[in-house]
Design an enzyme around this catalytic site. Structure first.
Site, PDB file in Angstrom:
ATOM      1  N   LYS A  63     -19.473  21.778  15.452  1.00 21.58           N
ATOM      2  CA  LYS A  63     -18.056  21.568  15.145  1.00 21.58           C
ATOM      3  C   LYS A  63     -17.295  21.099  16.380  1.00 21.58           C
ATOM      4  O   LYS A  63     -17.353  21.719  17.442  1.00 21.58           O
ATOM      5  CB  LYS A  63     -17.441  22.875  14.635  1.00 21.58           C
ATOM      6  CG  LYS A  63     -15.959  22.759  14.309  1.00 21.58           C
ATOM      7  CD  LYS A  63     -15.368  24.103  13.964  1.00 21.58           C
ATOM      8  CE  LYS A  63     -13.863  24.000  13.732  1.00 21.58           C
ATOM      9  NZ  LYS A  63     -13.142  23.519  14.909  1.00 21.58           N
ATOM     10  N   LEU A 117     -14.582  28.933  11.994  1.00 20.72           N
ATOM     11  CA  LEU A 117     -14.159  28.865  13.383  1.00 20.72           C
ATOM     12  C   LEU A 117     -12.709  28.408  13.428  1.00 20.72           C
ATOM     13  O   LEU A 117     -12.236  27.700  12.532  1.00 20.72           O
ATOM     14  CB  LEU A 117     -15.039  27.886  14.178  1.00 20.72           C
ATOM     15  CG  LEU A 117     -16.491  28.314  14.449  1.00 20.72           C
ATOM     16  CD1 LEU A 117     -17.264  27.193  15.123  1.00 20.72           C
ATOM     17  CD2 LEU A 117     -16.549  29.579  15.279  1.00 20.72           C
ATOM     18  N   ASP A 118     -12.002  28.784  14.504  1.00 17.85           N
ATOM     19  CA  ASP A 118     -10.614  28.376  14.661  1.00 17.85           C
ATOM     20  C   ASP A 118     -10.505  26.866  14.856  1.00 17.85           C
ATOM     21  O   ASP A 118     -11.499  26.166  15.086  1.00 17.85           O
ATOM     22  CB  ASP A 118      -9.982  29.109  15.854  1.00 17.85           C
ATOM     23  CG  ASP A 118      -9.948  30.612  15.645  1.00 17.85           C
ATOM     24  OD1 ASP A 118     -10.011  31.048  14.481  1.00 17.85           O
ATOM     25  OD2 ASP A 118      -9.877  31.352  16.646  1.00 17.85           O
ATOM     26  N   PHE A 119      -9.266  26.385  14.790  1.00 20.57           N
ATOM     27  CA  PHE A 119      -9.003  24.947  14.814  1.00 20.57           C
ATOM     28  C   PHE A 119      -9.594  24.278  16.060  1.00 20.57           C
ATOM     29  O   PHE A 119     -10.219  23.219  15.978  1.00 20.57           O
ATOM     30  CB  PHE A 119      -7.484  24.713  14.746  1.00 20.57           C
ATOM     31  CG  PHE A 119      -7.085  23.279  14.661  1.00 20.57           C
ATOM     32  CD1 PHE A 119      -7.290  22.549  13.502  1.00 20.57           C
ATOM     33  CD2 PHE A 119      -6.484  22.647  15.743  1.00 20.57           C
ATOM     34  CE1 PHE A 119      -6.912  21.219  13.421  1.00 20.57           C
ATOM     35  CE2 PHE A 119      -6.100  21.318  15.671  1.00 20.57           C
ATOM     36  CZ  PHE A 119      -6.307  20.605  14.505  1.00 20.57           C
ATOM     37  N   HIS A 151      -9.231  35.887  14.530  1.00 26.35           N
ATOM     38  CA  HIS A 151      -9.026  35.624  15.965  1.00 26.35           C
ATOM     39  C   HIS A 151      -9.562  36.767  16.819  1.00 26.35           C
ATOM     40  O   HIS A 151      -8.936  37.158  17.815  1.00 26.35           O
ATOM     41  CB  HIS A 151      -7.547  35.404  16.275  1.00 26.35           C
ATOM     42  CG  HIS A 151      -6.981  34.145  15.694  1.00 26.35           C
ATOM     43  ND1 HIS A 151      -7.546  32.903  15.888  1.00 26.35           N
ATOM     44  CD2 HIS A 151      -5.898  33.936  14.903  1.00 26.35           C
ATOM     45  CE1 HIS A 151      -6.823  31.978  15.255  1.00 26.35           C
ATOM     46  NE2 HIS A 151      -5.833  32.582  14.639  1.00 26.35           N
TER      47      HIS A 151
END
Length: 334
Positions: free
Chosen positions: A67, A101-103, A184
């Site tokens: 990613k 997953l976070d941005f 998070h």
């Protein structure tokens, strides 16, 4: 779904016919002959009875993606590109993400159409480690490792995180291994020390490590088999194993007989004790005797669990369960 339930739901079989099919070993799942009614049938399984295909099954698909930042971990988003937009595959609507997953977080992402596999991979009960490379704004000290290993309290969820392992790689870089996936979580753990996370990269999930040859935005297919397999013992599996071992050690003789044993001594069934040769020190039920089992005495577990209990009165079933639940509870508490 259990194979006996799967077959019973079909209009061409009733429950008695399903039992006969399994006893006669006429059912195959993915080419393997089965006689256990508890054998699992999944949406990807090929089920056959006498060479007649009842379910062809669809292929399970697994993908490993590197990613990149600025990509949303979602199947669709009206404003930002998603990780599925990076895949050039047919029927992408059938795919979902196993572990978001976070941005701006990069690294390993797994995409599949196998829901049970993705749940086992991501649920905390499996204790599969998720390994992250972390870079922070301030210096990381040894106190971080001690605090993470003890667990941090998150007031929003009203819980304490499970122990995490922190390995220092440099003054402001470390490798963190966690078994959860809270909102998070990594950033909040470092935020406990007012230390901002500048870079977060996931390297591994359980036995699956990000392929070093994959550039950000690239992906490759994973072949079903050993490359994606993991068999951690869940809490439910552990309890079931303990429960079966307790029953095997303390089951009354009449429930441990093999299939097809003839009963010639009718006094065994007319005794005032609930089971001949077994004294649980509990008064018998209102009838004062056991019903005649004839030739249907089966092992308590295995392919004839339902048949064993169908021929027992309710009071005997309740007493058998309670007598075995007590040592099970003691073994779990100790």
């Amino acid at each position: 779904m259990r194979v006996d339930r799967f077959l019973s739901n079909l209009p061409c079989f009733n429950r008695q016919q399903v039992r006969l099919l399994l006893v006669e070993r006429r059912v195959r799942i993915d080419g393997q002959t089965v006689d256990d009614p508890h054998a699992q049938v999944r949406e990807f399984s090929r089920v056959e009875v006498d060479e007649q295909v009842l379910q062809a099954g669809r292929p399970a698909r697994y993908f490993m993606l590197h990613k990149p930042p600025g990509c949303v971990s979602a199947t669709r988003d009206p404003q930002h590109p998603t990780v599925l937009d990076l895949l050039d595959e047919p029927d992408k609507d059938d795919l979902h993400i196993a572990g978001r997953l976070d941005f701006n977080t990069t690294g390993l992402m797994l995409i599949t159409n196998d829901g049970s596999w993705s749940r086992r991979l991501t649920q905390p009960q499996t204790k599969l480690p998720k390994v992250y490379y972390v870079e922070t704004e301030q210096t990381i000290t040894a106190e971080y490792a001690v605090t993470f290993a003890r667990g941090l309290y998150f007031a929003f969820e009203d819980l304490t995180t499970q122990p995490a392992e922190l390995t220092l790689l440099g003054p402001k870089s470390a490798r963190l291994s966690i078994v959860e996936g809270r909102y998070h979580q990594v950033k909040r753990m470092f935020g406990h020390f007012d230390n901002k996370v500048l870079r977060l990269h996931r390297e591994r999930m359980g036995p699956l490590t990000l392929d070093a040859h994959l550039e950000p935005g690239q992906y490759r297919a994973l072949s079903p088999g050993k490359s994606i397999s993991f068999e951690p013992a869940t809490a439910g599996q552990k309890c079931r194993t303990i429960f079966q071992s307790v029953l095997a050690q303390q089951s009354p003789p009449c429930l441990n007989q093999t299939v097809g044993r003839n009963v010639t001594d009718e006094s065994q069934h007319t005794s005032k004790k609930p089971f001949a040769g077994w004294n649980p020190q509990v008064p018998p039920c209102s009838s004062g005797k056991l019903p005649a089992y004839n030739n249907t005495r089966r092992p308590l577990f295995g392919s004839t669990w339902a048949l064993s209990f169908r021929r027992m009165p309710t009071c005997h079933i309740a007493r058998a369960i309670l007598l075995r639940a007590y040592p099970l509870a003691r073994s779990l508490m100790t």
